[in-house]
Write an enzyme that holds these catalytic residues in place. Structure first.
Site, PDB file in Angstrom:
ATOM      1  N   ILE A  45       0.801  -1.287   0.001  1.00  0.00           N
ATOM      2  CA  ILE A  45      -0.087   0.099   0.137  1.00  0.00           C
ATOM      3  C   ILE A  45       0.961   1.259  -0.110  1.00  0.00           C
ATOM      4  O   ILE A  45       2.015   1.402   0.666  1.00  0.00           O
ATOM      5  CB  ILE A  45      -0.886  -0.062   1.121  1.00  0.00           C
ATOM      6  CG1 ILE A  45      -2.046   1.331   1.148  1.00  0.00           C
ATOM      7  CG2 ILE A  45      -0.171  -0.124   2.422  1.00  0.00           C
ATOM      8  CD1 ILE A  45      -2.919   1.217   2.308  1.00  0.00           C
ATOM      9  N   SER A  46       0.671   2.202  -0.966  1.00  0.00           N
ATOM     10  CA  SER A  46       1.604   3.322  -1.143  1.00  0.00           C
ATOM     11  C   SER A  46       1.678   4.258   0.290  1.00  0.00           C
ATOM     12  O   SER A  46       0.551   4.262   0.965  1.00  0.00           O
ATOM     13  CB  SER A  46       1.264   4.394  -2.234  1.00  0.00           C
ATOM     14  OG  SER A  46       1.278   3.311  -3.449  1.00  0.00           O
ATOM     15  N   GLN A  47       2.694   4.953   0.302  1.00  0.00           N
ATOM     16  CA  GLN A  47       2.956   5.872   1.351  1.00  0.00           C
ATOM     17  C   GLN A  47       1.867   6.937   1.302  1.00  0.00           C
ATOM     18  O   GLN A  47       1.551   7.480   0.030  1.00  0.00           O
ATOM     19  CB  GLN A  47       4.166   6.381   0.960  1.00  0.00           C
ATOM     20  CG  GLN A  47       4.658   7.461   2.291  1.00  0.00           C
ATOM     21  CD  GLN A  47       6.076   8.063   1.641  1.00  0.00           C
ATOM     22  OE1 GLN A  47       6.664   7.745   0.693  1.00  0.00           O
ATOM     23  NE2 GLN A  47       6.786   8.943   2.591  1.00  0.00           N
TER      24      GLN A  47
END
Ligand code: SAM
Length: 215
Positions: free
Chosen positions: A59-61
Site C-alpha cells: 500500500i503506497s505511502q
C-alpha cells in the site's frame, strides 16, 4: 493509540510536507487507511510509509497517495481510471473525490480483499476488474483522469489515447527500482504536454505494456 488521533496527525504531516488541496486533505482525513492493511498492522497504518499487503505488493505511502491525487486536480465530476488497485486505499480516496472510479488489479487475492474493504465503506462508485491493466479499460474510455500506481518503463500510448480532452494522467516512469512521477496533460485541442516531477519508488507495473513478469 487512538486511530482517529493518529489519522489527524498523519494529515497534519501531509500538510506540512506541501499537500495544499483542501479536497485531497479532506479525503485523506475521511478514509480510514487501517482497514486496508492487515489487522496486525493497524497501529502502523497512519505512519507516513508504505506497508506490505501480501503477494510481495505494498500500500503506497500516504504522502505519495496525496501527492499523486493532488496532481489530478479532481473536482468531483470525473471518471477516473486507476491501474494497480492493491489494497484499494487509493481507489477509496479517488472515489470520494470523483464521480466514478474504474480500477484494475492483476493479482486476484488482492483484488478480492480490496473489494471487501471498499464495500465496507459503501464506496459504490468503484468498478474493479481483475487482469492486466496496461491496456487501460478501452470499453469505458475516455477518462478525465488516469492514475497508475506501479512503476512503468514508459508511458503506454493506449493510456494517453484513453484520456479525455483536458484529462490528466499521472504515472511513475523509470527503471525497475527508481522512477519519476510523470504528469501527462491532454489539452482541449488534443495536444499532449508531459511534465516530470519528483522521484519515487514503486513496485513494477507488470504486463503487456509494462515490465515482463520474469525480469
Ligand atoms: N494503489 C494501491 C493501494 O492503494 O494500495 C497500491 C498499489 S501497489 C504499489 C501496485 C499494485 O499494482 C500491486 O497490487 C500490483 O499487483 C499492481 N499491478 C502491477 N502491474 C499491474 C497491471 N498490469 N495491471 C493491474 N495491476 C497491476
Amino acid at each position: 493509540m487512538d486511530l482517529a488521533v493518529a489519522r489527524k496527525r498523519m494529515v497534519a504531516q501531509l500538510v506540512k510536507r506541501g499537500i495544499t488541496n483542501a479536497r485531497v486533505i479532506g479525503a485523506m482525513q475521511d478514509i480510514p487507511r487501517h482497514i486496508f492493511v492487515e489487522e496486525a498492522m493497524a497501529a502502523q497504518a497512519y505512519s507516513d510509509s508504505s506497508l506490505p499487503i501480501g503477494e510481495k505488493q505494498t500500500i503506497s505511502q500516504p504522502y505519495t497517495v496525496a501527492r499523486m491525487t493532488q496532481m489530478l486536480e479532481l473536482t468531483g465530476r470525473e471518471k477516473v481510471l486507476e491501474l494497480g488497485t492493491g489494497s484499494g486505499y487509493q481507489a477509496a480516496v479517488l472515489a470520494t473525490l470523483a464521480n466514478r472510479v474504474y480500477t484494475v488489479e492483476r493479482i486476484r487475492p488482492l483484488a478480492l480483499k480490496a473489494r471487501k474493504a471498499l464495500d465496507s465503506l459503501r464506496l459504490l462508485n468503484v468498478n474493479l476488474r481483475i487482469g492486466d491493466g496496461t491496456d487501460g479499460w478501452p470499453e469505458e474510455a475516455p477518462f478525465d483522469a488516469i492514475l497508475v500506481t506501479a512503476g512503468a518503463p514508459h508511458v503506454p500510448q493506449c493510456l494517453i489515447d484513453q484520456l479525455a480532452p483536458g484529462g490528466r494522467l499521472v504515472i511513475p516512469v523509470g527503471d525497475r527500482q527508481d522512477q519519476r512521477l510523470v504528469l501527462v496533460i491532454k489539452h482541449a485541442d488534443g495536444s499532449v504536454e508531459r511534465q516530470e516531477t519528483e522521484d519515487c519508488r514503486f513496485v513494477k507495473l507488470i504486463g503487456k505494456n509494462g515490465w515482463n513478469e520474469e525480469n
